[in-house]
Scaffold this active site. Structure first.
Site, PDB file in Angstrom:
ATOM      1  N   ARG A 244       0.842  -1.186   0.000  1.00  0.00           N
ATOM      2  CA  ARG A 244       0.000   0.000   0.000  1.00  0.00           C
ATOM      3  C   ARG A 244       0.880   1.240   0.000  1.00  0.00           C
ATOM      4  NH1 ARG A 244      -3.324  -2.929  -1.394  1.00  0.00           N
ATOM      5  NH2 ARG A 244      -5.406  -3.370  -0.565  1.00  0.00           N
ATOM      6  N   GLU A 273      -4.384   6.924  -5.675  1.00  0.00           N
ATOM      7  CA  GLU A 273      -4.409   6.284  -6.996  1.00  0.00           C
ATOM      8  C   GLU A 273      -5.767   6.493  -7.660  1.00  0.00           C
ATOM      9  OE1 GLU A 273      -1.352   2.662  -5.715  1.00  0.00           O
ATOM     10  OE2 GLU A 273      -3.499   2.281  -5.894  1.00  0.00           O
ATOM     11  N   HIS A 294       0.436  -0.007 -10.110  1.00  0.00           N
ATOM     12  CA  HIS A 294      -0.391  -0.917  -9.312  1.00  0.00           C
ATOM     13  C   HIS A 294      -0.790  -2.139 -10.134  1.00  0.00           C
ATOM     14  CE1 HIS A 294      -3.069  -0.964  -5.518  1.00  0.00           C
ATOM     15  NE2 HIS A 294      -2.875  -2.205  -5.933  1.00  0.00           N
TER      16      HIS A 294
END
Length: 327
Positions: A244, A273, A294
């Site tokens: 994270r 994000e 990601h």
């Protein structure tokens, strides 16, 4: 309550997937009477409420469901999270309303560890730096058959420090040992496993050649790596984060990389994000910093497994026997 008495068997259920485009996989139809509605993406807030009106089951990957939205959705009975992390969900508000939350577990035991090792290898082998040299014509102008200039280090014989030792941390440790790395762990609870070296956070940071984060994002773990922690690491060490973004103070990391406090970093996550243009890590143009969008979780195999588990969670809830429930 028996399965036949469960309320989801009494009528056709409305299921809404708020961000279908976040999952590149075939999602099969649930095996019970339902209406299926999906949206490529949802902005959140009022749009979330509008799309979930009348829904008994919401599916979300990254669209938040907070108190403000939940208060306007009295018919919502389940939130199926198409991911492992549930920090986008207001858990206390769901509990107060009797809303069941189910997440996906252990689907990424191959894809995230492989991405983690890929970042380690790319940085230790200086792949980005040497590719830039080739593109700039430096190898072509070399007087030797090879080009030096960026120190290459092996993973073998180096120490990997893991922050967090859940399913993904254990899988990373397994791969790291196959490369000949020594593994040390800092974990919230004692580890009942032979051969695991447990260290305090301070000792792990001070002695690891590579530090890899595998923690959930909570109030206790937010910015667990800041300027002080970075300064305590070896100047030759790497920091890897496929967990994270909020675990690391991004401004502190940008400064540490720019000033040579640590040797490099490989990240797959950011605190917000999609990221905002002013994120300090987006401003870096350094060969010792790799940022991927990601995607560590997103192999084709992993996403299909996730999709299958997602519908299995929904079906289990509909039978009155929910699984993977978030406490």
């Amino acid at each position: 309550m028996t399965a036949s008495q469960h309320p989801l068997h009494s009528s056709r259920q409305r299921i809404v997937f708020l961000d279908r485009d976040s999952l590149v996989a075939k999602v099969r139809a649930p095996a019970f009477a339902h209406e299926w509605h999906e949206h490529a993406h949802t902005k959140g807030g009022a749009q979330t409420v509008e799309r979930l009106r009348g829904a008994s089951i919401a599916i979300t990957n990254k669209v938040p469901l907070r108190e403000a939205e939940l208060a306007q959705l009295p018919e919502l009975k389940m939130i199926a999270v198409a991911a492992t992390g549930t920090d986008i969900i207001d858990l206390p508000a769901c509990r107060a309303r009797g809303i069941v939350i189910a997440n996906i577990r252990d689907y990424a035991r191959a894809t995230v560890p492989e991405h983690t090792l890929a970042l380690m290898l790319a940085l230790r082998r200086q792949l980005v730096a040497y590719r830039l040299d080739v593109e700039a014509g430096r190898w072509q102008a070399s007087e030797r058959f090879c080009l030096f200039g960026h120190p290459i280090r092996d993973l073998a014989g180096s120490r990997l420090g893991l922050l967090g030792y859940g399913a993904l941390g254990k899988s990373v440790a397994h791969l790291a040992r196959a490369f000949g790395m020594q593994v040390a762990v800092h974990n919230r609870s004692p580890i009942e496993e032979d051969g695991v070296t447990e260290l305090s956070l301070q000792e792990l940071l001070a002695t690891a050649d590579v530090v890899s984060l595998h923690l959930p994002l909570t109030d206790k773990t937010r910015n667990i790596i800041g300027a002080k922690e970075l300064a305590s690491m070896k100047p030759t060490a790497l920091l890897i984060n496929t967990a994270r973004g909020g675990l690391v103070d991004e401004a502190a990391l940008a400064a540490a990389l720019t000033n040579g406090v640590i040797a490099g970093a490989g990240f797959d996550v950011l605190s917000k994000e999609p990221p905002q243009a002013d994120n300090p890590l987006l401003q870096l143009r350094l060969p010792n910093f790799i940022l991927t969008p990601h995607t560590a979780w997103a192999s084709g195999e992993a996403m299909q497994l996730l999709a299958d588990m997602l519908i299995a969670n929904v079906e289990a809830f509909a039978r009155g026997a929910p699984v993977n429930v978030v406490a």
